[in-house]
Design a protein around this motif. Structure first.
Motif, PDB file in Angstrom:
ATOM      1  N   ALA A   8       0.828  -1.197   0.000  1.00 19.76           N
ATOM      2  CA  ALA A   8       0.000   0.000   0.000  1.00 19.76           C
ATOM      3  C   ALA A   8       0.866   1.252   0.000  1.00 19.76           C
ATOM      4  CB  ALA A   8      -0.922  -0.004   1.221  1.00 19.76           C
ATOM      5  N   GLU A   9       1.953   1.242   0.773  1.00 16.94           N
ATOM      6  CA  GLU A   9       2.826   2.395   0.849  1.00 16.94           C
ATOM      7  C   GLU A   9       3.535   2.656  -0.475  1.00 16.94           C
ATOM      8  OE1 GLU A   9       3.272   4.621   3.055  1.00 16.94           O
ATOM      9  OE2 GLU A   9       2.277   3.827   4.813  1.00 16.94           O
ATOM     10  N   THR A  10       3.854   1.615  -1.225  1.00 17.40           N
ATOM     11  CA  THR A  10       4.628   1.781  -2.456  1.00 17.40           C
ATOM     12  C   THR A  10       3.740   1.852  -3.683  1.00 17.40           C
ATOM     13  OG1 THR A  10       4.897  -0.621  -2.644  1.00 17.40           O
ATOM     14  CG2 THR A  10       6.618   0.592  -1.490  1.00 17.40           C
ATOM     15  N   HIS A  11       2.433   1.810  -3.513  1.00 15.29           N
ATOM     16  CA  HIS A  11       1.507   1.837  -4.647  1.00 15.29           C
ATOM     17  C   HIS A  11       1.750   3.081  -5.498  1.00 15.29           C
ATOM     18  CE1 HIS A  11      -2.095   1.236  -7.011  1.00 15.29           C
ATOM     19  NE2 HIS A  11      -2.458   2.478  -6.743  1.00 15.29           N
ATOM     20  N   GLU A  30       1.261  15.001   9.800  1.00 15.09           N
ATOM     21  CA  GLU A  30       0.198  15.214  10.792  1.00 15.09           C
ATOM     22  C   GLU A  30      -0.498  13.915  11.154  1.00 15.09           C
ATOM     23  OE1 GLU A  30      -3.414  18.413  11.310  1.00 15.09           O
ATOM     24  OE2 GLU A  30      -3.225  17.380   9.382  1.00 15.09           O
ATOM     25  N   ASP A  31      -0.659  13.016  10.160  1.00 12.21           N
ATOM     26  CA  ASP A  31      -1.296  11.725  10.419  1.00 12.21           C
ATOM     27  C   ASP A  31      -0.280  10.642  10.763  1.00 12.21           C
ATOM     28  OD1 ASP A  31      -0.440  12.015   7.808  1.00 12.21           O
ATOM     29  OD2 ASP A  31      -2.179  11.069   6.894  1.00 12.21           O
ATOM     30  N   LEU A  32       0.908  11.065  11.220  1.00 13.27           N
ATOM     31  CA  LEU A  32       1.924  10.186  11.817  1.00 13.27           C
ATOM     32  C   LEU A  32       2.494   9.164  10.835  1.00 13.27           C
ATOM     33  CD1 LEU A  32       0.239   9.551  15.298  1.00 13.27           C
ATOM     34  CD2 LEU A  32       1.686  11.461  14.565  1.00 13.27           C
ATOM     35  N   GLU A  33       2.601   9.552   9.580  1.00 12.98           N
ATOM     36  CA  GLU A  33       3.266   8.720   8.572  1.00 12.98           C
ATOM     37  C   GLU A  33       4.700   9.207   8.397  1.00 12.98           C
ATOM     38  OE1 GLU A  33       2.030   6.050   7.351  1.00 12.98           O
ATOM     39  OE2 GLU A  33       0.007   6.311   8.170  1.00 12.98           O
ATOM     40  N   GLU A  49       2.258  19.637   9.724  1.00 13.89           N
ATOM     41  CA  GLU A  49       1.024  20.383   9.460  1.00 13.89           C
ATOM     42  C   GLU A  49       0.266  19.809   8.272  1.00 13.89           C
ATOM     43  OE1 GLU A  49       0.244  22.853  11.677  1.00 13.89           O
ATOM     44  OE2 GLU A  49       2.060  22.047  12.624  1.00 13.89           O
ATOM     45  N   LEU A  50       0.822  18.764   7.639  1.00 10.29           N
ATOM     46  CA  LEU A  50       0.224  18.186   6.437  1.00 10.29           C
ATOM     47  C   LEU A  50      -0.106  16.722   6.654  1.00 10.29           C
ATOM     48  CD1 LEU A  50       2.720  19.494   3.710  1.00 10.29           C
ATOM     49  CD2 LEU A  50       0.665  20.635   4.554  1.00 10.29           C
ATOM     50  N   THR A  51      -1.173  16.253   6.016  1.00  9.35           N
ATOM     51  CA  THR A  51      -1.393  14.812   5.933  1.00  9.35           C
ATOM     52  C   THR A  51      -0.422  14.237   4.914  1.00  9.35           C
ATOM     53  OG1 THR A  51      -3.012  14.972   4.148  1.00  9.35           O
ATOM     54  CG2 THR A  51      -3.843  15.133   6.419  1.00  9.35           C
ATOM     55  N   LEU A  52      -0.273  12.915   4.938  1.00  8.54           N
ATOM     56  CA  LEU A  52       0.598  12.288   3.949  1.00  8.54           C
ATOM     57  C   LEU A  52       0.118  12.597   2.537  1.00  8.54           C
ATOM     58  CD1 LEU A  52       2.895  10.426   3.123  1.00  8.54           C
ATOM     59  CD2 LEU A  52       1.344   8.488   3.439  1.00  8.54           C
ATOM     60  N   ALA A  53      -1.190  12.540   2.315  1.00 13.92           N
ATOM     61  CA  ALA A  53      -1.735  12.809   0.980  1.00 13.92           C
ATOM     62  C   ALA A  53      -1.382  14.224   0.530  1.00 13.92           C
ATOM     63  CB  ALA A  53      -3.243  12.608   0.981  1.00 13.92           C
ATOM     64  N   GLU A  54      -1.443  15.188   1.440  1.00 13.50           N
ATOM     65  CA  GLU A  54      -1.091  16.561   1.088  1.00 13.50           C
ATOM     66  C   GLU A  54       0.401  16.676   0.814  1.00 13.50           C
ATOM     67  OE1 GLU A  54      -4.438  19.105   3.613  1.00 13.50           O
ATOM     68  OE2 GLU A  54      -2.650  18.337   4.637  1.00 13.50           O
ATOM     69  N   PHE A  55       1.215  16.055   1.647  1.00 10.82           N
ATOM     70  CA  PHE A  55       2.662  16.090   1.452  1.00 10.82           C
ATOM     71  C   PHE A  55       3.054  15.579   0.072  1.00 10.82           C
ATOM     72  CE2 PHE A  55       6.610  13.578   1.559  1.00 10.82           C
ATOM     73  CZ  PHE A  55       7.534  14.563   1.857  1.00 10.82           C
ATOM     74  N   LEU A  70       8.896  12.858  -4.533  1.00  6.83           N
ATOM     75  CA  LEU A  70       9.011  12.680  -3.091  1.00  6.83           C
ATOM     76  C   LEU A  70       8.788  11.223  -2.706  1.00  6.83           C
ATOM     77  CD1 LEU A  70       6.961  15.772  -1.841  1.00  6.83           C
ATOM     78  CD2 LEU A  70       9.452  15.522  -1.852  1.00  6.83           C
ATOM     79  N   MET A  71       9.240  10.841  -1.493  1.00  6.37           N
ATOM     80  CA  MET A  71       9.099   9.463  -1.039  1.00  6.37           C
ATOM     81  C   MET A  71       8.647   9.410   0.410  1.00  6.37           C
ATOM     82  SD  MET A  71      12.475   7.453  -2.440  1.00  6.37           S
ATOM     83  CE  MET A  71      13.592   8.493  -1.465  1.00  6.37           C
ATOM     84  N   THR A  72       7.834   8.403   0.715  1.00  8.81           N
ATOM     85  CA  THR A  72       7.656   8.010   2.107  1.00  8.81           C
ATOM     86  C   THR A  72       8.861   7.177   2.516  1.00  8.81           C
ATOM     87  OG1 THR A  72       6.566   5.906   1.627  1.00  8.81           O
ATOM     88  CG2 THR A  72       5.161   7.878   1.741  1.00  8.81           C
TER      89      THR A  72
END
Length: 419
Positions: A23-26, A109-112, A158-164, A202-204
């Motif tokens: 899911a993270e690498t999708h 912000e969502d701890l990702e 200050e951002l969700t992962l989706a926003e980042f 960008l990358m998680t």
């Protein structure tokens, strides 16, 4: 799986990865490294060197075939020319034979967990100020007024992962004289470039694991100090340190391939106690200096009284790896030659394994090399000193790895010396 190519076998491993990692690498492409290359820079640096045995030895290696080396560590990828912590920057580092790659880790912000050098660097490393997400910045852009430089501060927290993930990376820089956002974002140093800044990714942290694994590289994630007060939304510092390890476990990565890093000794001690397989290679990043760009107020690397805790105490705590900046490991002798510092001698006497940072981050060296060369500035007058410093670090200090903003230089040296 080849050490230098993303192959069908690597794709099969990704398909078989745990569902959470998939899911993270999708949606992230895992590019192929292809044939390794040094490019022209090692030869350029060798030509700048003073005549002598080291120059002759390196010159004789110019025709060698590049091979991946764990001695060569990609510092945020290859940020001399590519935006740091992007897929493209790390691909470039892998193509230059970097055997270990770095994801500096912070959280949203969502701890990702995501790859950023600092939780509060988005205003200098992305286009956030030119987007609607500028409203999330804790310090809005303020133009320069002639006496006060332009300022801004924007945080991943200050951002969700989706926003980042909607942000566009850029070279890490800001123009302090700017009166507009456009001018502020256009601050890349003259000795870097924006040539490769477009269309980068960008990358998680989890995505970086999949990417680096596909390159056959090792991992050296750094747990960055939060800019927010901890706990954050119930997320403690210990939770943060543990989540970093958990993502390697979820990906099935052998701990022997991972060198966790932190400037916070408490993080290192947490890993040693709670995740001993990972803690055995945890790296304490030593910042026991009062650093400034004008070189004032710095500790003396020759003064062992500045060690707090002592090297032996670190070893007794279970710390095995120590990583100070390059300048702390070297000094000049009475003949003006680069030699190991007392700091390096003390670390070696305590049995600590040394890694150091960061080569190729000072720009042209004709004027002394700046912060990373401050302890040997009197001997730094040409770019060839990069290789002279590297040789002392490897052969006399005994470092096992060197971070570089352009890993081809370090890979070339390691290959030539058989490291």
């Amino acid at each position: 799986m080849s050490a230098v190519r993303f192959t069908t076998a690597a794709a099969a491993l990704l398909i078989a990865a745990p569902a959470a990692l998939q899911a993270e690498t999708h949606g992230m492409s895992l590019p192929e490294v292809g044939a390794l290359t040094y490019g022209p820079r090692p030869a350029f640096l060798i030509n700048q060197m003073d005549d002598g045995p080291l120059k002759d030895e390196l010159t004789a290696c110019l025709g060698q075939t590049p091979t991946q080396s764990a001695f060569s560590i990609g510092h945020r990828g290859a940020p001399l020319l590519f935006p740091e912590h992007t897929v493209e920057s790390n691909l470039a580092a892998a193509q230059m034979g970097a055997g270990i790659l770095e994801c500096d880790v912070t959280f949203t912000e969502d701890l990702e967990l995501v790859c950023r050098h600092a939780q509060n660097d988005l205003h200098t490393t992305t286009n956030i100020l030119a987007t609607d997400l500028a409203d999330t910045c804790v310090t809005p852009f303020t133009p320069a007024d002639g006496e006060t430089p332009a300022t801004a501060e924007c945080r991943t927290s200050e951002l969700t992962l989706a926003e980042f993930m909607t942000l566009e990376p850029k070279m890490d820089a800001a123009n302090g004289a700017a009166t507009t956002v456009e001018e502020y974002l256009d601050g890349t140093a003259a000795w870097r470039t924006d040539l490769y800044a477009g269309d980068t990714t960008l990358m998680t942290h989890a995505q970086s694991i999949a990417l680096f694994d596909s390159f056959g590289a090792g991992f050296t994630p750094e747990l960055k100090a939060p800019s927010v007060e901890m706990p954050f939304n119930g997320f403690t510092q210990e939770d943060y340190a543990q989540k970093l390890v958990d993502e390697y476990k979820a990906a099935g990565i052998d701990p022997s391939r991972v060198w966790l890093q932190s400037f916070n000794l408490s993080d290192v001690l947490y890993w040693i106690e709670n995740e001993p397989e990972f803690g055995a290679q945890a790296v304490y990043l030593d910042d026991r200096y009062e650093a400034s760009d004008d070189d004032e107020g710095l500790i003396d690397p020759m003064d062992a009284s500045t060690f707090m805790p002592t090297m032996q105490e670190l070893a007794e705590m279970g710390v095995n790896y120590l990583a100070p900046p390059t300048w702390m490991l070297v000094t000049l002798n009475d003949a003006g030659e680069i030699v190991p510092s007392v700091y390096a001698e003390e670390a070696n006497a305590a049995g600590l394994t040394l890694i150091t940072w960061t080569l190729e981050r000072s720009g042209p060296l004709a004027t002394g090399g700046g912060w990373y060369f401050q302890s040997i500035a009197e001997a730094t007058d040409n770019d060839g000193v990069y290789f002279e410093l590297l040789d002392v670090l490897a052969q006399d200090v005994g470092v096992v790895g060197v971070f570089s903003d352009w890993p081809a230089t370090t890979t070339f040296y390691a290959n030539c010396k058989g490291l």
